[in-house]
Scaffold this active site. Structure first.
Site, PDB file in Angstrom:
ATOM      1  N   TYR A   1      -1.479   0.062  10.204  1.00  0.00           N
ATOM      2  CA  TYR A   1      -1.830  -0.579   9.036  1.00  0.00           C
ATOM      3  C   TYR A   1      -0.498  -0.693   7.984  1.00  0.00           C
ATOM      4  O   TYR A   1      -0.103  -1.553   7.557  1.00  0.00           O
ATOM      5  CB  TYR A   1      -3.119  -0.005   8.303  1.00  0.00           C
ATOM      6  CG  TYR A   1      -3.032  -0.325   7.111  1.00  0.00           C
ATOM      7  CD1 TYR A   1      -3.426  -1.638   6.564  1.00  0.00           C
ATOM      8  CD2 TYR A   1      -3.112   0.500   5.883  1.00  0.00           C
ATOM      9  CE1 TYR A   1      -3.538  -2.154   5.229  1.00  0.00           C
ATOM     10  CE2 TYR A   1      -3.455   0.132   4.520  1.00  0.00           C
ATOM     11  CZ  TYR A   1      -3.686  -1.095   4.030  1.00  0.00           C
ATOM     12  OH  TYR A   1      -3.767  -1.569   3.018  1.00  0.00           O
TER      13      TYR A   1
ATOM     14  N   LYS B   1       2.128  -3.933   6.885  1.00  0.00           N
ATOM     15  CA  LYS B   1       2.399  -4.144   5.515  1.00  0.00           C
ATOM     16  C   LYS B   1       3.955  -3.814   5.185  1.00  0.00           C
ATOM     17  O   LYS B   1       4.530  -4.780   4.612  1.00  0.00           O
ATOM     18  CB  LYS B   1       1.667  -3.167   4.527  1.00  0.00           C
ATOM     19  CG  LYS B   1       0.300  -3.585   4.547  1.00  0.00           C
ATOM     20  CD  LYS B   1      -0.304  -4.632   3.692  1.00  0.00           C
ATOM     21  CE  LYS B   1      -1.805  -4.980   3.619  1.00  0.00           C
ATOM     22  NZ  LYS B   1      -1.918  -5.907   2.494  1.00  0.00           N
TER      23      LYS B   1
ATOM     24  N   HIS C   1     -14.416   4.166   1.552  1.00  0.00           N
ATOM     25  CA  HIS C   1     -13.824   4.644   0.438  1.00  0.00           C
ATOM     26  C   HIS C   1     -14.567   5.714  -0.238  1.00  0.00           C
ATOM     27  O   HIS C   1     -15.779   5.803  -0.282  1.00  0.00           O
ATOM     28  CB  HIS C   1     -13.389   3.607  -0.542  1.00  0.00           C
ATOM     29  CG  HIS C   1     -12.260   2.824   0.070  1.00  0.00           C
ATOM     30  ND1 HIS C   1     -12.505   1.430   0.373  1.00  0.00           N
ATOM     31  CD2 HIS C   1     -10.878   3.047   0.449  1.00  0.00           C
ATOM     32  CE1 HIS C   1     -11.218   1.077   0.931  1.00  0.00           C
ATOM     33  NE2 HIS C   1     -10.364   1.817   0.898  1.00  0.00           N
TER      34      HIS C   1
ATOM     35  N   THR D   1       1.056  -1.170   0.005  1.00  0.00           N
ATOM     36  CA  THR D   1      -0.107  -0.127   0.077  1.00  0.00           C
ATOM     37  C   THR D   1       0.837   1.304  -0.146  1.00  0.00           C
ATOM     38  O   THR D   1       2.176   1.163   0.611  1.00  0.00           O
ATOM     39  CB  THR D   1      -0.750   0.068   1.284  1.00  0.00           C
ATOM     40  OG1 THR D   1      -1.466   1.337   1.476  1.00  0.00           O
ATOM     41  CG2 THR D   1       0.036  -0.176   2.561  1.00  0.00           C
TER      42      THR D   1
HETATM   43  N1  UFG Z   1     -12.909  11.131   1.814  1.00  0.00           N
HETATM   44  C1  UFG Z   1     -13.787  12.043   2.037  1.00  0.00           C
HETATM   45  N2  UFG Z   1     -14.856  11.962   2.677  1.00  0.00           N
HETATM   46  C2  UFG Z   1     -15.255  10.574   2.829  1.00  0.00           C
HETATM   47  C3  UFG Z   1     -14.249   9.448   2.441  1.00  0.00           C
HETATM   48  C4  UFG Z   1     -13.110   9.632   2.008  1.00  0.00           C
HETATM   49  O1  UFG Z   1     -13.649  13.248   1.833  1.00  0.00           O
HETATM   50  O2  UFG Z   1     -16.513  10.236   3.131  1.00  0.00           O
HETATM   51  C5  UFG Z   1     -11.583  11.567   1.146  1.00  0.00           C
HETATM   52  C6  UFG Z   1     -10.350  11.072   2.207  1.00  0.00           C
HETATM   53  O3  UFG Z   1     -10.188  12.179   3.066  1.00  0.00           O
HETATM   54  C7  UFG Z   1      -9.376  11.228   1.181  1.00  0.00           C
HETATM   55  C8  UFG Z   1      -9.679  10.682  -0.166  1.00  0.00           C
HETATM   56  O4  UFG Z   1     -11.303  11.168   0.136  1.00  0.00           O
HETATM   57  O5  UFG Z   1      -8.647  12.339   1.102  1.00  0.00           O
HETATM   58  C9  UFG Z   1      -9.876   9.243  -0.619  1.00  0.00           C
HETATM   59  O6  UFG Z   1     -10.074   8.523   0.708  1.00  0.00           O
HETATM   60  P1  UFG Z   1     -10.333   6.904   0.845  1.00  0.00           P
HETATM   61  O7  UFG Z   1     -10.849   6.560   2.136  1.00  0.00           O
HETATM   62  O8  UFG Z   1     -11.211   6.487  -0.514  1.00  0.00           O
HETATM   63  O9  UFG Z   1      -8.930   6.367   0.266  1.00  0.00           O
HETATM   64  P2  UFG Z   1      -7.437   6.609   1.267  1.00  0.00           P
HETATM   65  O10 UFG Z   1      -6.763   7.681   0.421  1.00  0.00           O
HETATM   66  O11 UFG Z   1      -7.693   7.289   2.426  1.00  0.00           O
HETATM   67  O12 UFG Z   1      -6.761   5.465   1.169  1.00  0.00           O
HETATM   68  C10 UFG Z   1      -5.498   5.006   0.430  1.00  0.00           C
HETATM   69  C11 UFG Z   1      -5.447   3.487   0.127  1.00  0.00           C
HETATM   70  C12 UFG Z   1      -5.304   2.812   1.570  1.00  0.00           C
HETATM   71  C13 UFG Z   1      -3.897   3.676   2.432  1.00  0.00           C
HETATM   72  C14 UFG Z   1      -4.221   5.064   2.479  1.00  0.00           C
HETATM   73  C15 UFG Z   1      -2.968   5.755   3.175  1.00  0.00           C
HETATM   74  O13 UFG Z   1      -6.512   3.018  -0.269  1.00  0.00           O
HETATM   75  O14 UFG Z   1      -4.815   1.655   1.355  1.00  0.00           O
HETATM   76  O15 UFG Z   1      -4.557   5.650   1.358  1.00  0.00           O
HETATM   77  O16 UFG Z   1      -3.392   7.120   3.692  1.00  0.00           O
HETATM   78  F1  UFG Z   1      -3.870   3.080   3.316  1.00  0.00           F
END
Ligand code: UFG
Length: 329
Positions: free
Chosen positions: A141, A145, A189, A117
């Protein structure tokens, strides 16, 4: 034709992997404990319901079937949950992977593809992130990994294991057939949540902060279509099976889209109103996570087919609109 063991083949990415391998005429065995995955998501091949940490089960599987390559997708992957329950993450993601690797070693199975990741990088010093950037995860997390990544290098030195570590950025979208897609519980997500707001399943989408140091103040991510992601695994497996060296690569498209841009594109794709409400930042979110994909393009010849989020969101919307409640099991 090769035989692949897909660990976590009932999950979001694993199920797309199983479909792609079967489509290329390979034999596939899925191992999944179905704790998070869905039986219906496995479109074919053999299925074993069980735990990847069960050495007896793995031992009898490897004794009775020739396995050319193991692809390992089964993991807990919620950053926030990992902070609250670190041991569950170290046990499931690190400990059980060690157990799987031991069973492989005992039975002479020597090719392994590991789902890592972008979280191994922590807060990046600059983007796009190169593979040689510092790995300083900011949560359990990411550490669970990264520890496996280090164990793989040790296994190569000690036992000659050949592995490919693929560091995923933001996996998104669904198989264009609409037959399989993303169904997490709880869903965290961005794209599935935005589409739930489009379909009326949620009232609104919360934007986690609009005061980040980014062009529109919302976080920037690198979205990669799940089928492009599984294609990269096939290239990595072919590389290892034809005698290639172990490697660690980012798996992102090098594209940059903000949360607001994703919401706007989703409004266009779905033709629906999507109510968005700005809320405080989510702890642990980096402002920007964008991959340099130069290495995987050069070394494996990977070329993503979905390099714009509109096409990615269209496939996700097909899945969501045809399966508003997700899988039935
Ligand atoms: N977000 C929102 N509202 C939501 C959900 C997400 O604004 O309801 C934003 C988050 O703050 C982030 C972006 O949308 O800025 C994407 O968020 P996700 O939860 O879809 O994905 P992440 O970027 O948090 O996750 C990714 C990878 C993970 C990893 C992580 C590390 O999918 O495996 O980055 O920060 F761990």
């Amino acid at each position: 034709m090769q035989t692949y063991l897909v660990v976590g083949g009932a999950g979001y990415i694993g199920s797309h992997m199983v479909k792609a391998l079967l489509g290329r005429g390979h034999e596939v065995i899925t191992l999944d404990d179905l704790s998070k995955g869905h039986r219906e998501a496995i479109v074919g091949g053999d299925v074993i319901e069980g735990d990847l940490g069960d050495r007896e089960l793995l031992g009898s599987l490897f004794s009775s079937r020739r396995v050319d390559c193991v692809m390992h997708f089964a993991a807990f992957s919620l950053v926030g949950e990992s902070v609250e329950q670190p041991l569950a993450y170290y046990l499931n993601n690190t400990g059980k992977t060690a157990s799987l690797l031991l069973a492989m070693k005992e039975h002479g199975v020597g090719r392994f593809i590991f789902s890592s990741t972008a979280a191994v990088y922590g807060e990046p010093e600059s983007v796009p992130i190169m593979e040689g950037a510092a790995t300083e995860p900011t949560n359990p997390y990411g550490r669970s990994k990264l520890t496996v990544e280090k164990a793989l290098a040790d296994c190569e030195t000690a036992h000659g294991l050949r592995y490919a570590t693929l560091r995923y950025f933001n996996a998104a979208g669904a198989d264009p057939s609409g037959a399989i897609g993303e169904d997490h519980s709880p869903e965290t997500h961005l794209i599935p949540i935005v589409l739930q707001a489009a379909s009326g399943k949620r009232e609104s989408i919360a934007i986690f902060g609009d005061d980040w140091d980014t062009p529109d103040g919302t976080c920037v991510r690198d979205y990669v279509h799940v089928n492009d992601l599984v294609d990269a695994h096939i290239l990595a497996a072919e590389h290892l099976l034809s005698g290639g060296e172990s490697l660690t690569c980012n798996l992102g498209c090098e594209n940059c889209y903000s949360v607001r841009e994703i919401i706007d594109i989703s409004r266009e794709v779905t033709g629906r109103e999507i109510k968005a409400v700005v809320t405080p930042r989510r702890p642990g979110d980096p402002a920007r996570l964008v991959a340099s994909s130069e290495k995987i393009r050069n070394q494996l010849g990977w070329r993503p087919s979905f390099d714009d989020p509109r096409a990615i969101i269209e496939t996700a919307w097909k899945w969501h609109s045809e399966h508003p409640e997700g899988y039935s099991s």
